[in-house]
Design a protein around this motif. Structure first.
Motif, short mmCIF file in Angstrom:
data_model
loop_
_atom_site.label_atom_id
_atom_site.label_comp_id
_atom_site.label_asym_id
_atom_site.label_seq_id
_atom_site.Cartn_x
_atom_site.Cartn_y
_atom_site.Cartn_z
N SER A 281 0.84 -1.20 0.00
CA SER A 281 0.00 0.00 0.00
C SER A 281 0.87 1.25 0.00
O SER A 281 2.03 1.24 0.43
N HIS A 282 0.29 2.34 -0.47
CA HIS A 282 1.03 3.61 -0.56
C HIS A 282 0.89 4.44 0.71
O HIS A 282 1.54 5.49 0.84
N GLN A 283 0.05 4.00 1.61
CA GLN A 283 -0.05 4.69 2.90
C GLN A 283 -0.51 3.70 3.96
O GLN A 283 -1.13 2.67 3.65
N LEU A 284 -0.18 3.99 5.20
CA LEU A 284 -0.67 3.19 6.31
C LEU A 284 -1.99 3.76 6.79
O LEU A 284 -2.16 4.99 6.84
N ASN A 285 -2.90 2.90 7.12
CA ASN A 285 -4.19 3.33 7.65
C ASN A 285 -4.21 3.13 9.16
O ASN A 285 -3.75 2.10 9.68
N TRP A 286 -4.76 4.13 9.85
CA TRP A 286 -4.84 4.08 11.31
C TRP A 286 -6.28 4.29 11.75
O TRP A 286 -6.95 5.20 11.26
N ASN A 287 -6.74 3.45 12.65
CA ASN A 287 -8.05 3.68 13.24
C ASN A 287 -8.00 4.94 14.11
O ASN A 287 -6.94 5.33 14.60
N THR A 288 -9.14 5.54 14.29
CA THR A 288 -9.22 6.75 15.12
C THR A 288 -9.74 6.40 16.51
O THR A 288 -10.34 5.34 16.72
N LEU A 289 -9.51 7.30 17.44
CA LEU A 289 -10.00 7.11 18.80
C LEU A 289 -11.50 6.92 18.78
O LEU A 289 -12.23 7.73 18.21
N PRO A 290 -12.03 5.84 19.38
CA PRO A 290 -13.48 5.63 19.33
C PRO A 290 -14.22 6.67 20.17
O PRO A 290 -13.73 7.08 21.23
N PRO A 291 -15.37 7.13 19.70
CA PRO A 291 -16.14 8.09 20.50
C PRO A 291 -16.69 7.41 21.75
O PRO A 291 -16.73 6.19 21.85
N PRO A 292 -17.14 8.18 22.74
CA PRO A 292 -17.70 7.61 23.96
C PRO A 292 -18.92 6.74 23.65
O PRO A 292 -19.63 6.96 22.66
N LEU A 293 -19.17 5.77 24.51
CA LEU A 293 -20.37 4.96 24.34
C LEU A 293 -21.64 5.79 24.50
O LEU A 293 -22.63 5.57 23.80
N GLU A 294 -21.63 6.72 25.44
CA GLU A 294 -22.77 7.61 25.66
C GLU A 294 -22.58 8.85 24.82
O GLU A 294 -21.68 9.66 25.07
N ARG A 295 -23.43 9.01 23.80
CA ARG A 295 -23.33 10.14 22.89
C ARG A 295 -24.71 10.70 22.61
O ARG A 295 -25.73 10.02 22.84
N PRO A 296 -24.79 11.92 22.09
CA PRO A 296 -26.09 12.47 21.68
C PRO A 296 -26.76 11.55 20.66
O PRO A 296 -26.10 10.91 19.84
N LEU A 297 -28.07 11.50 20.70
CA LEU A 297 -28.84 10.60 19.84
C LEU A 297 -28.53 10.82 18.37
O LEU A 297 -28.46 9.87 17.58
N GLY A 298 -28.31 12.07 17.96
CA GLY A 298 -28.01 12.35 16.56
C GLY A 298 -26.71 11.70 16.11
O GLY A 298 -26.62 11.17 15.00
N GLU A 299 -25.71 11.73 16.98
CA GLU A 299 -24.44 11.10 16.64
C GLU A 299 -24.58 9.59 16.54
O GLU A 299 -24.01 8.95 15.65
N VAL A 300 -25.35 9.03 17.46
CA VAL A 300 -25.59 7.58 17.42
C VAL A 300 -26.30 7.19 16.14
O VAL A 300 -25.99 6.19 15.51
N ALA A 301 -27.28 8.00 15.74
CA ALA A 301 -28.04 7.69 14.53
C ALA A 301 -27.17 7.76 13.28
O ALA A 301 -27.37 6.99 12.34
#
Length: 433
Positions: free
Chosen positions: A210-230
């Motif tokens: 591959s031409h670049q390495l892929n990195w996962n991002t910091l996971p968001p909190p389990l408790e989030r606003p409903l819009g973000e969850v949706a």
């Protein structure tokens, strides 16, 4: 004749054994408990999946990872990686608390019988004093993990074992202190192995197509606003609706058209490093992107690698050892324990070497079930992870009980299996992940 034999004692094998025992079956379970985690991951490695997505499965859900961590005075928290060693110990605790006894012996052969069922041969168990044993079983579940399916790039296969290995071969990396090691691959296994090597003083480089390495991002909190969850729900495979479908609906995935499943396997959940590894990796490890191994040959007591770039240029690197962190391919041809006639008779997933399965993980040979990586072409990406054990365990036991005649209806020994439901697509899964 045994009703059920489970081959393998990792997360899938132990989970199936737990459900089978709770259903009144008396399975014989063979293998070294949590072998891949105990024997193929060196100290210092961390669990990439979230603790809540890393549970083995018992029918009551009483023996999850968080429950074990609490007994060790550890809190299993979202967004906080746990040591792989702790997870391995959790599996042993689960085996003791929630599963029938495991026989630490190796199944060396599974052969079909003309009248139905299988002849199963097991080794003597090392220093146990037991003799080789062959017995009959009506059903067999293969929960063999990933080790039989380890991929090593073609140019490296002719090298001697002291010069090349797979990432699953190492429970201890200290043998490489003071040496020069080349790691091939761009996924978590490659990046974390390289980081651990660098941190102990090994000169290490990563070579990746591959031409670049892929990195996962910091996971968001389990408790989030409903819009973000949706917009992006949490799943055991990461946030997002596509990941939710892979994680929560493996049965639906099995009904997708073959072309769709093939496309998913070329794009979904590709190689990536964990977010918590990136800072440790960058600046500590030499990275050669857009290159692959074109040739490899001994050079005295070292190895010469010819690396070809995507532009066609070739560069030579000399190294002491090569570690291939290049994934796994679930080909039946790599299962030497299966009788060759049986392997050849199984229906496969198009051009791939993986077996076709029904909704309860049964292959085209009555009474033979496959799980984990072998079932991933049928049920999707979640079967490549511990997460898939929960979906798998109860359904496999349901299929075993049906085959034994203890389920909703009896199927006589040797009867042909049911046809796939109308509308079920046939697959043409592509190699690799």
């Amino acid at each position: 004749m045994q009703d059920l034999v489970v081959v393998g004692a990792g997360p899938y094998g132990l989970s199936i054994a737990s459900h089978a025992a709770a259903a009144g079956l008396r399975p014989r379970v063979f293998g070294r408990p949590m072998a891949a985690w105990r024997d193929g991951m060196p100290p210092g490695m961390l669990l990439k999946s979230e603790p809540w997505a890393s549970n083995l499965s018992d029918p009551k859900g009483a023996y999850g990872l968080a429950a074990y961590a609490a007994t060790q005075g550890v809190e299993a928290r979202h967004g906080v990686p746990l040591p792989v060693g702790l997870f391995a110990s959790y599996g042993l605790w689960f085996a003791e608390k929630a599963a029938p006894p495991v026989e630490e012996r190796t199944v060396t052969a599974v052969r079909p019988r003309a009248g139905g069922g299988f002849g199963v041969t097991v080794d003597g168990g090392g220093d146990s004093g037991r003799h080789r044993e062959t017995f009959l079983a009506r059903t067999v579940v293969l929960a063999v993990g990933v080790r039989p399916f380890a991929d090593v790039p073609g140019p490296l296969r002719a090298l001697a074992p002291e010069r090349v290995s797979h990432s699953v071969d190492h429970a201890d990396l200290t043998r490489f202190k003071g040496l020069d090691v080349t790691v091939v691959g761009a996924g978590q296994a490659a990046l974390e192995t390289a980081t651990l090597l660098a941190e102990q003083g090994t000169t290490v480089r990563v070579v990746a197509r591959s031409h670049q390495l892929n990195w996962n991002t910091l996971p968001p909190p389990l408790e989030r606003p409903l819009g973000e969850v949706a917009r992006a729900p949490h799943t055991g495979l990461g946030c997002g609706w596509k990941n939710w479908l892979y994680a929560e609906t493996p049965g639906l995935f099995r009904r997708l058209p073959a072309s769709t499943r093939a496309r998913v396997f070329t794009s979904a959940l590709g190689p990536a490093g964990a977010w918590w590894l990136r800072e440790r990796f960058e600046g500590a490890v030499e990275v050669r992107l857009g290159e692959s191994v074109a040739a490899a040959a001994p050079a005295g007591d070292r190895v010469r690698l010819d690396l070809v770039s995507t532009r066609g240029s070739v560069d030579a690197v000399t190294t002491d050892h090569v570690i291939a962190a290049t994934g796994f391919t679930p080909r039946l041809s790599r299962l030497g324990l299966l009788d060759e006639r049986l392997r050849r008779s199984l229906r496969r997933m198009g051009a791939s070497g993986a077996p076709e399965t029904d909704a309860v993980f049964e292959t085209s040979h009555p009474g033979l079930f496959v799980t984990g990586l072998l079932s991933a072409p049928s049920f999707g990406p979640s079967m490549r992870f511990v997460l898939g054990a929960t979906y798998t365990a109860g359904r496999v036991v349901r299929g075993v009980r049906r085959r034994l005649g203890t389920g909703s209806r009896q199927l006589p020994s040797g009867a042909s299996r049911e046809p796939l439901p109308a509308g079920t697509a046939q697959t043409n899964w592509m190699d690799g992940f």
